[in-house]
Enzyme design. Structure first.
Site, PDB file in Angstrom:
ATOM      1  N   LYS A 104       0.763  -1.251  -0.081  1.00  0.00           N
ATOM      2  CA  LYS A 104       0.035  -0.099   0.013  1.00  0.00           C
ATOM      3  C   LYS A 104       0.907   1.271   0.038  1.00  0.00           C
ATOM      4  O   LYS A 104       2.094   1.174  -0.590  1.00  0.00           O
ATOM      5  CB  LYS A 104      -0.967  -0.011   1.300  1.00  0.00           C
ATOM      6  N   SER A 111      -5.802  -9.169   6.954  1.00  0.00           N
ATOM      7  CA  SER A 111      -5.305  -9.449   8.362  1.00  0.00           C
ATOM      8  C   SER A 111      -4.812 -10.879   8.309  1.00  0.00           C
ATOM      9  O   SER A 111      -4.788 -11.697   9.414  1.00  0.00           O
ATOM     10  CB  SER A 111      -6.182  -9.312   9.455  1.00  0.00           C
TER      11      SER A 111
HETATM   12  P1  13P Z   1      -3.984  -6.442   5.635  1.00  0.00           P
HETATM   13  O1  13P Z   1      -3.236  -7.565   5.664  1.00  0.00           O
HETATM   14  O2  13P Z   1      -2.882  -5.354   6.574  1.00  0.00           O
HETATM   15  O3  13P Z   1      -5.233  -6.657   6.493  1.00  0.00           O
HETATM   16  O4  13P Z   1      -4.326  -5.923   4.148  1.00  0.00           O
HETATM   17  C1  13P Z   1      -4.870  -6.785   3.420  1.00  0.00           C
HETATM   18  C2  13P Z   1      -4.957  -6.042   2.038  1.00  0.00           C
HETATM   19  O5  13P Z   1      -5.712  -5.239   1.953  1.00  0.00           O
HETATM   20  C3  13P Z   1      -4.177  -6.595   1.211  1.00  0.00           C
HETATM   21  O6  13P Z   1      -4.252  -6.021  -0.231  1.00  0.00           O
END
Ligand code: 13P
Length: 250
Positions: free
Chosen positions: A14, A213
């Protein structure tokens, strides 16, 4: 996990990561080189880091990808990047239709299908995301909504090349809440059935990742579920130890 499909563990950084992240990248590369890994592994850093991360992972067993692309090849699209730009930066995957883009930038299923089409035409693998909100889950319509979303987000010719699907319930993203193994099994079975109905035999070979998660502590249980062919990992992909814990669970 379906035995005949090699899992993919993909990290979605991200809007995180900086020069310090290269220590984590090197650590993952070293662990991959020192161990037998029964999974494909990819890291999708922010676009500004893609070239450097790809260079750091050159000739390793870790692929890279982008978190988004534009459906057009070039032009007046300020702030966007094309599939060719992703490829030139070393990426071989691109995440399309993440819920954070569907919600934050009003991306429709048609937009997502156009991006996936562009990725396939350009020779990189789209990771097409789908997932329901908490309201939809509580209304009991999660399966209908997600199946409709993913089918409308995959281009018609998708299965003739490699495409990856990722189921990420929105309420499980970054919240520490994970869908139960039973809920994941039910959803992944429904997605598999819809892919087979749409694409025939080829739909049976499409990897369906779970995301939301995923951590070292829950990865083995989630990855053991039938029709879970890997994971799309957010927060836990930022630290090599955590990401490695998930890779080794596969
Ligand atoms: P998390 O693993 O931080 O929950 O994020 C999942 C995600 O959106 C991966 O694209």
């Amino acid at each position: 996990m379906s035995n005949q499909i090699r899992p993919l563990i993909a990290g979605n950084w991200k809007m995180n990561g900086d020069a310090g992240s290269f220590l984590e990248v090197e650590a993952i590369k070293d662990k991959m080189a020192a161990n037998v890994v029964n999974a494909d592994v990819a890291i999708c850093p922010p676009a500004t880091l893609l070239h450097r991360v790809s260079a750091a992972l050159y000739e390793s067993d870790v692929a890279t990808g982008a978190q988004n692309c534009h459906a057009e090849a070039k032009g007046a699209y300020t702030g966007d990047i094309s599939v060719d730009m992703v490829k030139e930066a070393g990426g071989s995957y691109v995440i399309v239709g993440h819920s954070e883009r569907r919600d934050g930038y009003s991306e429709s299923n048609e937009d997502v299908a156009a991006k996936a089409s562009a990725a396939l035409a350009g020779g990189i693998v789209p990771i097409v995301c789908c997932g329901e909100s908490l309201d939809v889950r509580e209304s009991g319509k999660a399966i209908d909504v997600v199946v409709e979303q993913i089918i409308a987000s995959c281009p018609d010719f998708a299965a003739s090349q490699e495409i990856v699907v990722a189921y990420e319930p929105i309420w499980a993203i970054g919240t520490g809440k994970t869908a139960s193994a039973d809920d994941v099994a039910e959803m992944h079975d429904a997605i598999r059935a819809a892919l087979v109905e749409r694409f025939g035999e080829q739909g049976a070979a499409i990897r369906i990742l779970y995301g939301g998660s995923v951590k070292p502590a829950n990865a083995a249980e989630l990855l053991a579920v039938e029709n879970v062919n890997g994971a799309l990992v957010g927060g836990a992909s930022l630290k090599a130890d955590d990401f490695w814990g998930i890779i080794s669970a596969a």
